[in-house]
Design an enzyme around this catalytic site. Structure first.
Site, PDB file in Angstrom:
ATOM      1  N   MET A 106      38.592 -27.386  23.324  1.00 26.12           N
ATOM      2  CA  MET A 106      39.713 -26.403  23.380  1.00 26.12           C
ATOM      3  C   MET A 106      39.257 -25.447  24.785  1.00 26.12           C
ATOM      4  O   MET A 106      38.048 -25.421  25.200  1.00 26.12           O
ATOM      5  CB  MET A 106      39.461 -25.310  22.437  1.00 26.12           C
ATOM      6  CG  MET A 106      39.586 -25.934  20.861  1.00 26.12           C
ATOM      7  SD  MET A 106      39.656 -24.634  19.581  1.00 26.12           S
ATOM      8  CE  MET A 106      39.494 -25.830  18.219  1.00 26.12           C
TER       9      MET A 106
ATOM     10  N   HIS B 219      39.431 -34.677  20.825  1.00 26.67           N
ATOM     11  CA  HIS B 219      40.892 -34.254  20.670  1.00 26.67           C
ATOM     12  C   HIS B 219      41.112 -32.798  21.792  1.00 26.67           C
ATOM     13  O   HIS B 219      40.388 -32.081  21.530  1.00 26.67           O
ATOM     14  CB  HIS B 219      40.893 -33.639  18.936  1.00 26.67           C
ATOM     15  CG  HIS B 219      42.321 -32.971  18.793  1.00 26.67           C
ATOM     16  ND1 HIS B 219      42.209 -32.409  17.774  1.00 26.67           N
ATOM     17  CD2 HIS B 219      43.565 -32.615  19.452  1.00 26.67           C
ATOM     18  CE1 HIS B 219      43.505 -31.397  17.617  1.00 26.67           C
ATOM     19  NE2 HIS B 219      44.122 -31.750  18.615  1.00 26.67           N
TER      20      HIS B 219
ATOM     21  N   ASP C 204      36.337 -31.620  19.005  1.00 26.09           N
ATOM     22  CA  ASP C 204      37.714 -30.857  19.409  1.00 26.09           C
ATOM     23  C   ASP C 204      37.153 -29.880  20.715  1.00 26.09           C
ATOM     24  O   ASP C 204      36.259 -28.987  20.586  1.00 26.09           O
ATOM     25  CB  ASP C 204      37.925 -29.758  18.237  1.00 26.09           C
ATOM     26  CG  ASP C 204      38.697 -30.298  17.125  1.00 26.09           C
ATOM     27  OD1 ASP C 204      39.761 -30.880  17.056  1.00 26.09           O
ATOM     28  OD2 ASP C 204      38.022 -30.207  15.862  1.00 26.09           O
TER      29      ASP C 204
ATOM     30  N   HIS D 140      34.832 -36.660  15.302  1.00 29.67           N
ATOM     31  CA  HIS D 140      36.024 -35.865  15.913  1.00 29.67           C
ATOM     32  C   HIS D 140      35.518 -34.610  16.761  1.00 29.67           C
ATOM     33  O   HIS D 140      34.840 -33.884  16.011  1.00 29.67           O
ATOM     34  CB  HIS D 140      37.058 -35.535  14.839  1.00 29.67           C
ATOM     35  CG  HIS D 140      38.165 -34.889  15.249  1.00 29.67           C
ATOM     36  ND1 HIS D 140      39.369 -35.659  15.706  1.00 29.67           N
ATOM     37  CD2 HIS D 140      38.446 -33.528  15.185  1.00 29.67           C
ATOM     38  CE1 HIS D 140      40.361 -34.766  16.105  1.00 29.67           C
ATOM     39  NE2 HIS D 140      39.955 -33.663  15.870  1.00 29.67           N
TER      40      HIS D 140
ATOM     41  N   ASP E  88      45.046 -34.643  10.826  1.00 28.60           N
ATOM     42  CA  ASP E  88      44.017 -33.643  11.268  1.00 28.60           C
ATOM     43  C   ASP E  88      44.292 -32.098  10.736  1.00 28.60           C
ATOM     44  O   ASP E  88      45.302 -31.621  11.296  1.00 28.60           O
ATOM     45  CB  ASP E  88      43.672 -33.615  12.816  1.00 28.60           C
ATOM     46  CG  ASP E  88      42.760 -32.749  13.171  1.00 28.60           C
ATOM     47  OD1 ASP E  88      41.975 -32.276  12.484  1.00 28.60           O
ATOM     48  OD2 ASP E  88      42.655 -32.515  14.752  1.00 28.60           O
ATOM     49  N   GLY E  89      43.351 -31.708   9.844  1.00 26.85           N
ATOM     50  CA  GLY E  89      43.590 -30.240   9.285  1.00 26.85           C
ATOM     51  C   GLY E  89      43.613 -30.013   7.941  1.00 26.85           C
ATOM     52  O   GLY E  89      44.472 -30.527   7.491  1.00 26.85           O
ATOM     53  N   GLY E  90      42.794 -29.718   7.280  1.00 29.26           N
ATOM     54  CA  GLY E  90      42.701 -29.223   5.815  1.00 29.26           C
ATOM     55  C   GLY E  90      42.615 -30.511   5.037  1.00 29.26           C
ATOM     56  O   GLY E  90      42.876 -30.495   3.875  1.00 29.26           O
TER      57      GLY E  90
ATOM     58  N   MET F 265      49.098 -33.165  13.366  1.00 33.90           N
ATOM     59  CA  MET F 265      48.214 -32.075  13.021  1.00 33.90           C
ATOM     60  C   MET F 265      48.942 -31.395  11.404  1.00 33.90           C
ATOM     61  O   MET F 265      50.152 -31.376  11.544  1.00 33.90           O
ATOM     62  CB  MET F 265      48.397 -30.990  14.012  1.00 33.90           C
ATOM     63  CG  MET F 265      47.874 -30.974  15.226  1.00 33.90           C
ATOM     64  SD  MET F 265      46.023 -31.560  15.282  1.00 33.90           S
ATOM     65  CE  MET F 265      45.214 -30.276  14.482  1.00 33.90           C
TER      66      MET F 265
ATOM     67  N   SER G 253      35.076 -33.894  11.717  1.00 35.72           N
ATOM     68  CA  SER G 253      35.003 -32.924  13.036  1.00 35.72           C
ATOM     69  C   SER G 253      33.845 -32.042  13.074  1.00 35.72           C
ATOM     70  O   SER G 253      33.786 -31.068  12.219  1.00 35.72           O
ATOM     71  CB  SER G 253      36.332 -31.992  12.813  1.00 35.72           C
ATOM     72  OG  SER G 253      36.410 -31.025  13.704  1.00 35.72           O
TER      73      SER G 253
ATOM     74  N   GLY H  64      43.312 -25.046  16.619  1.00 34.82           N
ATOM     75  CA  GLY H  64      42.653 -23.950  17.173  1.00 34.82           C
ATOM     76  C   GLY H  64      41.438 -23.544  16.190  1.00 34.82           C
ATOM     77  O   GLY H  64      40.552 -23.284  16.592  1.00 34.82           O
ATOM     78  N   PHE H  65      41.788 -23.729  14.856  1.00 37.17           N
ATOM     79  CA  PHE H  65      40.688 -23.195  13.863  1.00 37.17           C
ATOM     80  C   PHE H  65      40.433 -24.190  12.913  1.00 37.17           C
ATOM     81  O   PHE H  65      41.447 -25.111  12.418  1.00 37.17           O
ATOM     82  CB  PHE H  65      41.315 -21.998  13.544  1.00 37.17           C
ATOM     83  CG  PHE H  65      41.152 -20.732  14.407  1.00 37.17           C
ATOM     84  CD1 PHE H  65      40.020 -20.179  14.868  1.00 37.17           C
ATOM     85  CD2 PHE H  65      42.199 -20.600  15.185  1.00 37.17           C
ATOM     86  CE1 PHE H  65      40.340 -19.024  15.886  1.00 37.17           C
ATOM     87  CE2 PHE H  65      42.530 -19.689  16.109  1.00 37.17           C
ATOM     88  CZ  PHE H  65      41.177 -18.888  16.660  1.00 37.17           C
ATOM     89  N   GLY H  66      39.327 -24.491  12.422  1.00 36.76           N
ATOM     90  CA  GLY H  66      38.979 -25.120  11.408  1.00 36.76           C
ATOM     91  C   GLY H  66      39.209 -24.384   9.986  1.00 36.76           C
ATOM     92  O   GLY H  66      39.568 -23.078  10.093  1.00 36.76           O
ATOM     93  N   GLY H  67      39.123 -25.111   8.694  1.00 33.28           N
ATOM     94  CA  GLY H  67      39.112 -24.262   7.601  1.00 33.28           C
ATOM     95  C   GLY H  67      40.500 -23.481   7.065  1.00 33.28           C
ATOM     96  O   GLY H  67      40.402 -22.802   6.211  1.00 33.28           O
TER      97      GLY H  67
ATOM     98  N   MET I 157      42.638 -29.962  23.250  1.00 34.24           N
ATOM     99  CA  MET I 157      43.552 -28.898  22.961  1.00 34.24           C
ATOM    100  C   MET I 157      43.426 -28.181  24.125  1.00 34.24           C
ATOM    101  O   MET I 157      43.083 -26.923  24.075  1.00 34.24           O
ATOM    102  CB  MET I 157      43.293 -28.066  21.857  1.00 34.24           C
ATOM    103  CG  MET I 157      43.699 -28.915  20.543  1.00 34.24           C
ATOM    104  SD  MET I 157      42.949 -28.152  18.905  1.00 34.24           S
ATOM    105  CE  MET I 157      41.343 -29.170  19.146  1.00 34.24           C
TER     106      MET I 157
END
Ligand code: DX5
Ligand code: ZN
Length: 220
Positions: free
Chosen positions: A38, A67, A36, A34, A176-178, A138, A10, A143-146, A69
């Site tokens: 937004m 993706h 994102d 990927h 998707d995510g973490g 998800m 991403s 909304g946010f990475g990390g 959003m």
């Protein structure tokens, strides 16, 4: 049936001042990119959009997995396709019946997918598995990475894998995510086909090593 693992870094976690180089560095080792998108409405953040996708297109042969959003996602399909998107995924939370959007995407030659948030049950996506090339779970709030991977996602992946296999559908399951080397094995074991990884790739001291670690989990 679970497909061979694909990894989709991403770009949200990349250094945007060197975006082309960051992608070129990982490109030989990954499958999809990927992206994102937004709008500051559906999620409380703003990321990249159509001009960035258009600038990247001549520099990469990866599948551009966008993706979305955003509110009214289908309004942007045409422009995204022209900019170079290969796939669009939209949230069920903004499009509770994505049937028409799926048709519109296909008519433009886009692969189509649906995304559900951590608090949306797999059952909400069940009626639409057949019209989706990919279903995205998800594993963080969008909304946010990390952010940290929400462990309850594992059970959702297992549940979705069962539904997809029971109906003998070719639908990909993307998470998707973490996601990163620390939990990739568990995510793939639960049934994921595509791993999105932002921070664990682009913030790693050696992004290629992190990707290889994730790829090595397949078959374990
Ligand atoms: C979150 C995005 C994710 C994010 C993943 O809204 O949809 O794609 O970039 O980033 P990491 O891997 O850092 O959680
Ligand atoms: Zn994403």
């Amino acid at each position: 049936m679970q497909h061979p693992l694909r990894i989709a870094p991403s770009i949200l976690a990349a250094d945007f001042a060197r975006l082309g180089d960051e992608i070129a560095h990982v490109e030989p080792h990954v499958d999809w990119l990927h992206i994102d998108v937004m709008d500051g409405h559906f999620v409380p953040n703003i990321a990249v959009g159509i001009p960035v996708i258009a600038s990247l297109r001549p520099r990469s042969n990866l599948v551009f997995d966008c993706h979305l959003m955003i509110s009214n996602p289908e309004f942007y399909f045409d422009a995204l396709r022209t900019a170079g998107a290969d796939q669009v995924t939209i949230h069920l939370e903004v499009a509770p019946d994505p049937t028409r959007a799926a048709q519109q995407a296909r008519e433009l030659g886009l692969r189509f997918g649906i995304v559900i948030n951590p608090n949306t049950p797999v059952a909400a996506a069940e009626p639409f598995l057949e019209i989706a090339d990919v279903v995205v779970l998800m594993s963080v709030h969008p909304g946010f990475g990390g952010q940290s991977f929400i462990e309850a996602t594992i059970a959702k992946i297992e549940e979705l894998r069962k539904l997809v296999d029971l109906a003998s559908l070719p639908t990909d399951i993307q998470v998707d995510g973490g996601v990163g080397p620390a939990n990739a094995a568990a995510v793939v074991r639960a049934g994921a086909d595509v791993l999105v990884a932002g921070s664990s790739v682009f913030k790693a001291p050696d992004p290629v090593a992190a990707i290889k670690e994730m790829r090595a989990v397949e078959g374990r």
